[in-house]
Design an enzyme around this catalytic site. Sequence first.
Site, PDB file in Angstrom:
ATOM      1  N   HIS A 133       0.806  -1.229   0.000  1.00  0.00           N
ATOM      2  CA  HIS A 133       0.000   0.000   0.000  1.00  0.00           C
ATOM      3  C   HIS A 133       0.841   1.282   0.000  1.00  0.00           C
ATOM      4  O   HIS A 133       0.289   2.373  -0.080  1.00  0.00           O
ATOM      5  CB  HIS A 133      -0.924   0.027   1.217  1.00  0.00           C
ATOM      6  CG  HIS A 133      -1.969  -1.047   1.224  1.00  0.00           C
ATOM      7  ND1 HIS A 133      -2.825  -1.260   0.168  1.00  0.00           N
ATOM      8  CD2 HIS A 133      -2.285  -1.979   2.166  1.00  0.00           C
ATOM      9  CE1 HIS A 133      -3.630  -2.277   0.457  1.00  0.00           C
ATOM     10  NE2 HIS A 133      -3.309  -2.724   1.655  1.00  0.00           N
ATOM     11  N   GLY A 141      -2.028   2.190   4.932  1.00  0.00           N
ATOM     12  CA  GLY A 141      -2.390   0.809   5.232  1.00  0.00           C
ATOM     13  C   GLY A 141      -1.289  -0.016   5.858  1.00  0.00           C
ATOM     14  O   GLY A 141      -1.020  -1.142   5.401  1.00  0.00           O
ATOM     15  N   TYR A 302      -3.647 -11.179   9.579  1.00  0.00           N
ATOM     16  CA  TYR A 302      -3.772 -10.637  10.927  1.00  0.00           C
ATOM     17  C   TYR A 302      -4.252 -11.673  11.942  1.00  0.00           C
ATOM     18  O   TYR A 302      -4.403 -11.350  13.103  1.00  0.00           O
ATOM     19  CB  TYR A 302      -4.666  -9.386  10.880  1.00  0.00           C
ATOM     20  CG  TYR A 302      -4.133  -8.448   9.818  1.00  0.00           C
ATOM     21  CD1 TYR A 302      -2.976  -7.721  10.048  1.00  0.00           C
ATOM     22  CD2 TYR A 302      -4.715  -8.396   8.552  1.00  0.00           C
ATOM     23  CE1 TYR A 302      -2.426  -6.923   9.050  1.00  0.00           C
ATOM     24  CE2 TYR A 302      -4.176  -7.602   7.554  1.00  0.00           C
ATOM     25  CZ  TYR A 302      -3.027  -6.870   7.805  1.00  0.00           C
ATOM     26  OH  TYR A 302      -2.467  -6.102   6.824  1.00  0.00           O
TER      27      TYR A 302
END
Length: 383
Positions: A133, A141, A302
């Site tokens: 990003h 990001g 994540y």
Amino acid sequence: MKDTVFIYSPLFQSYKFHNDHPFNQLRVELTYDLLKEMKAINDGNIVTPRLATEDELALVHDKKYINAVKLAGHGQFDSEEVLNYGIGTEDTPIFSDMHEASALLVGGTLTAVDYVMEGKAMHAANFGGGLHHGFRGKASGFCIYNDSSVAIKYLQEKYGARVLYIDTDAHHGDGVQWTFYDDPNVCTLSIHETGRYLFPGTGNVTERGSGKGYGFSFNIPLDAFTEDDSWLHAYRTSIEEVAAFFKPDVILTQNGTDAHYYDPLTHLSASMAIYHEIPRLAHEIAHKYCNGRWIAVGGGGYDIWRVVPRAWSLIWLEMNNIKVPSTLPKSWIEKWEKQAPVKLPELWYDSNDLYKPIPRKPEIEEKNALTVSKALHLIRQNH
């Protein structure tokens, strides 16, 4: 020549915003340790990354921006000014020595590039990279410097290579796409969750490139709650057609793992099944068109305990033609289970009852099939 190299340093952990931030490079350590416990990696495979130089960063990033990152990381910044550069936001907070930590991730990907392009390895993995990003003059990001963009520019400048960039992160690979949007020697393919619901909000089928680069940007935006079959149809169909069209010299794959159902930041419903298939087909494409030249970087992801280590390890196992065992090593589970906030997986595949049946599954599959059809129509127009 080595078949594969694994770019790794404990200093990858220095790219750390704060303890509660979702971007956590412990996932690289977890992956490395999983491979070690499997005895799938040895010291001969490990290559220490170098720092990217400022001139190398400036292949993509504005020098004023690089200087702002350096000053911010040393506590010498004006709050208003750095916010203009996307630094000091909730997504990308300032942390100590952020320039050095970020330059190491970029240097890791450049190290991978040199090993592959100089014939010292067939494949190379830098799971500390994949920060797709980052823009020329702005962090975004969780990404400060865009290692993939710098690496692609480096591949062009040093090796004169035509590069196919394949991005399977749930978030659109916007920074890389826009960097090469007018360049016919770089082809970008991003398969991601639609921007209607998810950051960064881009990646529509109609984003096709501009100027001489028109027709070299491809996007497959998938609907929320897309599951394995629909996701894999999009991937298999698009990667084969794009590679046949572009015929690259080298492929660079960005391997975000946040399309998985467990991921807390996205809305897709894939299982580990797609992470078995992603590297298998990338490997096949690399040998079919690029004499095996394949550079793999990390990306989003994540759920660092249940998803990322398995998914990234599968890339390394595929690169080395190592058969995937049925179970993860008990020694790895025992080592990390006290630290993990969730139960660690024992198997390489997820159970069939990972989640409840999706009520809109036929509708989602139909919409995705239409999206793929549109994208393929645009690919075929370029032949």
